[in-house]
Design a protein around this motif. Structure first.
Motif, short mmCIF file in Angstrom:
data_model
loop_
_atom_site.label_atom_id
_atom_site.label_comp_id
_atom_site.label_asym_id
_atom_site.label_seq_id
_atom_site.Cartn_x
_atom_site.Cartn_y
_atom_site.Cartn_z
N MET A 1 64.14 -6.70 1.43
CA MET A 1 63.05 -6.05 2.15
C MET A 1 62.88 -6.61 3.56
N ARG A 2 63.38 -7.86 3.80
CA ARG A 2 63.18 -8.44 5.12
C ARG A 2 63.92 -7.65 6.18
N ALA A 3 65.12 -7.12 5.85
CA ALA A 3 65.86 -6.33 6.82
C ALA A 3 65.05 -5.12 7.24
N ASP A 4 64.39 -4.45 6.28
CA ASP A 4 63.53 -3.31 6.62
C ASP A 4 62.40 -3.74 7.54
N ARG A 5 61.84 -4.94 7.27
CA ARG A 5 60.73 -5.43 8.08
C ARG A 5 61.18 -5.75 9.49
N LEU A 6 62.40 -6.27 9.63
CA LEU A 6 62.90 -6.59 10.97
C LEU A 6 63.13 -5.31 11.77
N VAL A 7 63.63 -4.27 11.11
CA VAL A 7 63.80 -2.98 11.79
C VAL A 7 62.44 -2.44 12.23
N ALA A 8 61.45 -2.53 11.34
CA ALA A 8 60.11 -2.06 11.68
C ALA A 8 59.54 -2.86 12.85
N ALA A 9 59.79 -4.17 12.87
CA ALA A 9 59.30 -5.01 13.98
C ALA A 9 59.95 -4.59 15.30
N LEU A 10 61.26 -4.31 15.26
CA LEU A 10 61.96 -3.89 16.47
C LEU A 10 61.44 -2.55 16.98
N LEU A 11 61.18 -1.62 16.05
CA LEU A 11 60.66 -0.32 16.45
C LEU A 11 59.25 -0.45 17.04
N PHE A 12 58.46 -1.36 16.48
CA PHE A 12 57.11 -1.58 17.00
C PHE A 12 57.17 -2.16 18.41
N LEU A 13 58.09 -3.08 18.63
CA LEU A 13 58.30 -3.63 19.97
C LEU A 13 58.73 -2.53 20.94
N GLN A 14 59.63 -1.70 20.49
CA GLN A 14 60.13 -0.64 21.36
C GLN A 14 59.02 0.34 21.73
N ALA A 15 58.15 0.64 20.77
CA ALA A 15 57.08 1.60 21.02
C ALA A 15 55.99 1.02 21.92
N ARG A 16 55.67 -0.28 21.76
CA ARG A 16 54.55 -0.89 22.48
C ARG A 16 54.96 -1.60 23.75
N GLY A 17 56.21 -1.99 23.86
CA GLY A 17 56.65 -2.72 25.05
C GLY A 17 56.37 -4.21 24.93
N ARG A 18 55.12 -4.58 24.65
CA ARG A 18 54.73 -5.98 24.46
C ARG A 18 53.78 -6.04 23.28
N VAL A 19 54.01 -7.02 22.40
CA VAL A 19 53.14 -7.19 21.24
C VAL A 19 52.88 -8.67 21.03
N THR A 20 51.78 -8.95 20.38
CA THR A 20 51.49 -10.32 19.97
C THR A 20 51.85 -10.46 18.50
N ALA A 21 51.97 -11.71 18.08
CA ALA A 21 52.27 -11.96 16.66
C ALA A 21 51.15 -11.39 15.78
N ALA A 22 49.91 -11.47 16.26
CA ALA A 22 48.78 -10.95 15.49
C ALA A 22 48.87 -9.43 15.35
N GLU A 23 49.26 -8.74 16.42
CA GLU A 23 49.38 -7.28 16.37
C GLU A 23 50.51 -6.86 15.43
N LEU A 24 51.63 -7.58 15.50
CA LEU A 24 52.74 -7.26 14.61
C LEU A 24 52.37 -7.53 13.16
N ALA A 25 51.65 -8.62 12.93
CA ALA A 25 51.23 -8.95 11.57
C ALA A 25 50.32 -7.87 11.01
N ALA A 26 49.40 -7.35 11.84
CA ALA A 26 48.50 -6.30 11.38
C ALA A 26 49.25 -5.01 11.10
N GLU A 27 50.23 -4.70 11.94
CA GLU A 27 51.00 -3.46 11.77
C GLU A 27 51.84 -3.50 10.50
#
Length: 340
Positions: free
Chosen positions: A1-27
């Protein structure tokens, strides 16, 4: 499942441009510590991510780097969101589409969003009857197909008593507004209309799936078998021209219209499950349709005529001597006096 989570993290970065660890954790619904580890794992895997410390800091893709994890073309994106983006989509499907939208390249997003809003599904006909109704056991049967477990299925044909049997659910098919379960049974492959399922209880037994099973091929075989039964008989007749639209609505693809006769009528051929069923259907058009053959059809029509005369003949006789002849409708509103 971690691979899926890393892909989701990358997509979130791509969509937001800049994110904090707290924002990524909430997402991603994980802890901040896990979010930081995931971001560091992206860096270790070669993704151009860097951390900016201090106020206004966060994690960014270096140089605004972009990644397209879908490989979808613009027509493919539109087709996907048009098919699955209706208001009737399940919450899970809408959630999946939102996630997929983040992976779609920026130039294609307007097309995807437009497609998701371009169509709705209204599952009621003009009499407010649900025509896409699949019954209350759709989810349970769908889950059984995906989990590969056998099901104790309660099933009742129209007017019949429910019977229970254990089946091997192999797939679901939507045909003409109705869902069907394709399942293995002791009598071979069968289809069950979900609207007639009375119970669906999964067991702990694994599905017995035939070798090289293909749902499309199996369904085609079942449809062919059913069509052979539904089209087992044919009736030939001569029909008035004004009866043809009614016949087309009544019989659909089971009606064949032949040559024009000298008296202005058309030769027709109708197919159905039996001669008796076809004769009863055509009887409703009265003298506008003359059945030619087979002889059993004409005999059945004659019996119907005698039965109807016996039932309603006396009533018609009484009506002819009354003030209001039978079959004539009177209303204060002349616009509705000719209701069919």
């Amino acid at each position: 499942m971690r691979a899926d989570r890393l892909v989701a993290a990358l997509l979130f970065l791509q969509a937001r441009g800049r994110v904090t660890a707290a924002e990524l954790a909430a997402e991603l619904e994980i802890s901040e510590r896990t979010a930081r580890r995931d971001l560091e794992a992206l860096i270790a895997s070669g993704v151009p991510v860097y951390a900016q410390r201090g106020r206004g800091g966060g994690w960014r893709l270096v140089g605004g780097a972009r990644t397209d994890l879908t490989g979808l073309t613009s027509p493919e994106v539109q087709a996907l969101f048009l098919a699955a983006g209706s208001s009737a989509a399940s919450p899970e499907l809408r959630s999946a589409l939102r996630k997929l939208l983040r992976a779609v390249p920026e130039p294609l997003r307007p097309h995807a969003e437009a497609a998701s809003r371009a169509r709705i599904v209204d599952d009621q006909d003009w009499s407010r009857t649900a025509v896409m109704a699949s019954g209350p056991h759709h989810t349970a049967l769908e889950r059984a197909v995906l989990d590969g477990v056998r099901v104790r299925l309660g099933y009742a044909r129209p007017g019949g008593v429910p019977h229970e049997r254990t089946v091997d659910p192999l797939g679901l098919v939507l045909k003409a507004g109705h869902w069907y379960l394709v399942a293995g049974t002791p009598d071979g492959l069968r289809s069950f209309r979900l609207g007639r399922v009375t119970s669906a209880d999964p067991t702990d037994e694994p599905v017995r799936r035939p070798a090289d099973f293909d749902l499309t091929a199996a369904w085609r075989t079942l449809v062919t078998q059913l069509e052979d039964r539904l089209l087992a008989a044919t009736v030939t007749a001569r029909a008035d021209q004004d009866a043809l639209p009614v016949l087309q609505r009544l019989l659909g693809g089971r009606l064949s219209i032949g040559r024009l006769l000298e008296d202005g009528r058309r030769e027709i051929e109708a197919a159905g499950p039996s001669v008796e069923v076809l004769a009863a259907q055509l009887a409703g058009l009265g003298a506008r349709v003359e059945v030619v053959g087979p002889p059993q059809a004409r005999e059945h029509l004659a019996r119907l005529g005698r039965d109807l005369t016996a039932r309603y003949g006396a009533l018609q006789e009484a009506a002819t001597h009354s003030h209001f002849p039978l079959g004539t409708y009177y209303t204060e509103d002349a616009n509705v006096a000719d209701i069919a």
